[in-house]
Design a protein around this motif. Structure first.
Motif, mmCIF file in Angstrom:
data_model
loop_
_atom_site.group_PDB
_atom_site.id
_atom_site.type_symbol
_atom_site.label_atom_id
_atom_site.label_comp_id
_atom_site.label_asym_id
_atom_site.label_seq_id
_atom_site.Cartn_x
_atom_site.Cartn_y
_atom_site.Cartn_z
ATOM 1 N N GLN A 53 0.819 -1.041 -0.098
ATOM 2 C CA GLN A 53 0.213 -0.107 -0.058
ATOM 3 C C GLN A 53 0.774 1.179 0.006
ATOM 4 O OE1 GLN A 53 -3.197 -0.015 2.949
ATOM 5 N NE2 GLN A 53 -3.671 -1.934 2.242
ATOM 6 N N ASN A 54 2.163 1.428 0.498
ATOM 7 C CA ASN A 54 2.781 2.590 0.170
ATOM 8 C C ASN A 54 4.014 2.339 -0.805
ATOM 9 O OD1 ASN A 54 4.264 0.611 1.596
ATOM 10 N ND2 ASN A 54 5.320 2.106 3.074
ATOM 11 N N GLN A 55 3.980 1.192 -1.660
ATOM 12 C CA GLN A 55 5.129 1.016 -2.590
ATOM 13 C C GLN A 55 4.243 0.920 -3.912
ATOM 14 O OE1 GLN A 55 7.059 -2.373 -0.840
ATOM 15 N NE2 GLN A 55 9.016 -1.149 -0.547
ATOM 16 N N SER A 56 4.963 1.205 -4.947
ATOM 17 C CA SER A 56 4.381 0.682 -6.281
ATOM 18 C C SER A 56 4.867 -0.729 -6.473
ATOM 19 C CB SER A 56 5.217 1.822 -7.354
ATOM 20 O OG SER A 56 6.568 1.115 -7.318
ATOM 21 N N ILE A 57 3.999 -1.314 -7.621
ATOM 22 C CA ILE A 57 4.560 -2.710 -7.503
ATOM 23 C C ILE A 57 5.678 -2.698 -8.203
ATOM 24 C CG2 ILE A 57 2.071 -3.316 -8.146
ATOM 25 C CD1 ILE A 57 2.613 -3.245 -11.138
ATOM 26 N N ASP A 58 6.320 -1.713 -8.621
ATOM 27 C CA ASP A 58 7.896 -1.973 -9.112
ATOM 28 C C ASP A 58 8.892 -1.999 -8.036
ATOM 29 O OD1 ASP A 58 9.430 -2.112 -11.414
ATOM 30 O OD2 ASP A 58 10.035 0.310 -11.083
ATOM 31 N N ASP A 59 8.597 -1.513 -6.859
ATOM 32 C CA ASP A 59 9.317 -1.440 -5.717
ATOM 33 C C ASP A 59 8.893 -2.540 -4.685
ATOM 34 O OD1 ASP A 59 10.581 0.781 -6.519
ATOM 35 O OD2 ASP A 59 8.867 2.119 -5.472
ATOM 36 N N SER A 60 7.915 -3.233 -4.924
ATOM 37 C CA SER A 60 7.494 -4.287 -3.829
ATOM 38 C C SER A 60 7.854 -5.518 -4.195
ATOM 39 C CB SER A 60 5.916 -4.202 -3.656
ATOM 40 O OG SER A 60 5.252 -5.048 -3.040
ATOM 41 N N ASP A 61 8.199 -6.377 -2.967
ATOM 42 C CA ASP A 61 8.749 -7.630 -3.121
ATOM 43 C C ASP A 61 7.493 -8.548 -2.945
ATOM 44 O OD1 ASP A 61 11.304 -7.021 -3.581
ATOM 45 O OD2 ASP A 61 11.826 -7.061 -1.294
ATOM 46 N N ALA A 62 6.372 -8.025 -2.631
ATOM 47 C CA ALA A 62 5.000 -8.963 -2.351
ATOM 48 C C ALA A 62 4.753 -9.802 -3.675
ATOM 49 C CB ALA A 62 3.898 -8.259 -1.979
ATOM 50 N N PRO A 63 4.517 -11.036 -3.345
ATOM 51 C CA PRO A 63 3.986 -12.175 -4.643
ATOM 52 C C PRO A 63 2.848 -11.487 -5.347
ATOM 53 C CG PRO A 63 4.252 -13.430 -2.270
ATOM 54 C CD PRO A 63 4.417 -11.887 -2.171
ATOM 55 N N LEU A 64 1.771 -10.775 -4.921
ATOM 56 C CA LEU A 64 0.784 -10.120 -5.733
ATOM 57 C C LEU A 64 1.494 -8.971 -6.499
ATOM 58 C CD1 LEU A 64 -2.204 -9.743 -6.286
ATOM 59 C CD2 LEU A 64 -2.494 -8.219 -4.466
ATOM 60 N N ALA A 65 2.273 -8.193 -6.049
ATOM 61 C CA ALA A 65 2.926 -7.368 -6.956
ATOM 62 C C ALA A 65 3.657 -7.981 -7.997
ATOM 63 C CB ALA A 65 4.001 -6.368 -6.058
ATOM 64 N N ARG A 66 4.383 -9.100 -7.818
ATOM 65 C CA ARG A 66 5.028 -9.686 -8.884
ATOM 66 C C ARG A 66 4.121 -10.238 -9.963
ATOM 67 N NH1 ARG A 66 6.603 -14.855 -10.527
ATOM 68 N NH2 ARG A 66 8.809 -14.992 -11.391
ATOM 69 N N ASP A 67 2.958 -10.597 -9.352
ATOM 70 C CA ASP A 67 1.940 -10.958 -10.397
ATOM 71 C C ASP A 67 1.309 -9.937 -11.072
ATOM 72 O OD1 ASP A 67 2.345 -13.969 -9.137
ATOM 73 O OD2 ASP A 67 0.339 -13.493 -8.006
ATOM 74 N N LEU A 68 1.282 -8.992 -10.557
ATOM 75 C CA LEU A 68 0.765 -7.838 -11.369
ATOM 76 C C LEU A 68 1.760 -7.254 -12.182
ATOM 77 C CD1 LEU A 68 -1.128 -5.579 -8.528
ATOM 78 C CD2 LEU A 68 -2.073 -6.586 -10.679
ATOM 79 N N ARG A 69 3.004 -7.174 -11.972
ATOM 80 C CA ARG A 69 4.043 -6.977 -13.009
ATOM 81 C C ARG A 69 4.193 -7.847 -14.104
ATOM 82 N NH1 ARG A 69 7.409 -6.242 -7.946
ATOM 83 N NH2 ARG A 69 8.310 -8.315 -8.396
ATOM 84 N N LEU A 70 3.982 -9.253 -13.806
ATOM 85 C CA LEU A 70 3.812 -10.356 -14.898
ATOM 86 C C LEU A 70 2.636 -9.900 -15.669
ATOM 87 C CD1 LEU A 70 5.276 -13.190 -13.042
ATOM 88 C CD2 LEU A 70 6.343 -12.069 -14.779
ATOM 89 N N LEU A 71 1.486 -9.439 -15.294
ATOM 90 C CA LEU A 71 0.408 -9.344 -15.872
ATOM 91 C C LEU A 71 0.359 -8.091 -16.581
ATOM 92 C CD1 LEU A 71 -2.823 -9.982 -16.421
ATOM 93 C CD2 LEU A 71 -3.142 -8.313 -14.454
#
Length: 140
Positions: A53-71
């Motif tokens: 919630q305080n990071q972009s998906i580019d900065d986040s290590d969360a699995p959901l952020a990785r899924d969004l980057r791949l999507l």
């Protein structure tokens, strides 16, 4: 004065990691086409990680952020425009996923909140000062 300088120096040093923030993108995620990868990085910097919630998906290590980057990268490879990708992700996660949400009736309070808070603080300060003025003529 010395303690203030020390405090300021420590404050600057503690914020240093924010200035040199590393990206969370993994080597296998990067696209081979440098133009598409540049677009992907720009888009992923605009989208908020729903977990962090305080990071972009580019900065986040969360699995959901990785899924969004791949999507996002799959949509780029499919030929979608930046706006189509943004609309697709907003349709799934809501406007909350945008780091800079558009000004709309839903978000006007979000955009006006800093000015309203500053106005509130000024009014409270003015009322306190009016009640207890700082007169140097009075001796305690």
């Amino acid at each position: 004065m010395r303690s203030f300088a020390l405090f300021f120096a420590l404050l600057c040093l503690s914020s240093l990691p924010a200035w040199t923030q590393a990206r969370a993108i993994e080597p296998g995620e990067a696209l081979n086409d440098p133009i598409l990868e540049t677009r992907a990085r720009a888009l992923s910097a605009e989208l908020r990680c729903p977990v962090c919630q305080n990071q972009s998906i580019d900065d986040s290590d969360a699995p959901l952020a990785r899924d969004l980057r791949l999507l996002l990268r799959r949509r780029l490879l499919a030929g979608d425009s930046d706006d189509e990708i943004r609309h697709f992700i907003v349709a799934r996660y809501g406007e909350f996923v945008l780091l800079k949400p558009p000004i709309s009736p839903k978000t006007w309070l979000l955009w006006a909140a800093p000015a309203l808070i500053l106005l509130f603080i000024c009014v409270i300060g003015w009322r306190i000062f009016k009640k207890n003025p700082l007169n140097s003529n009075k001796n305690p």
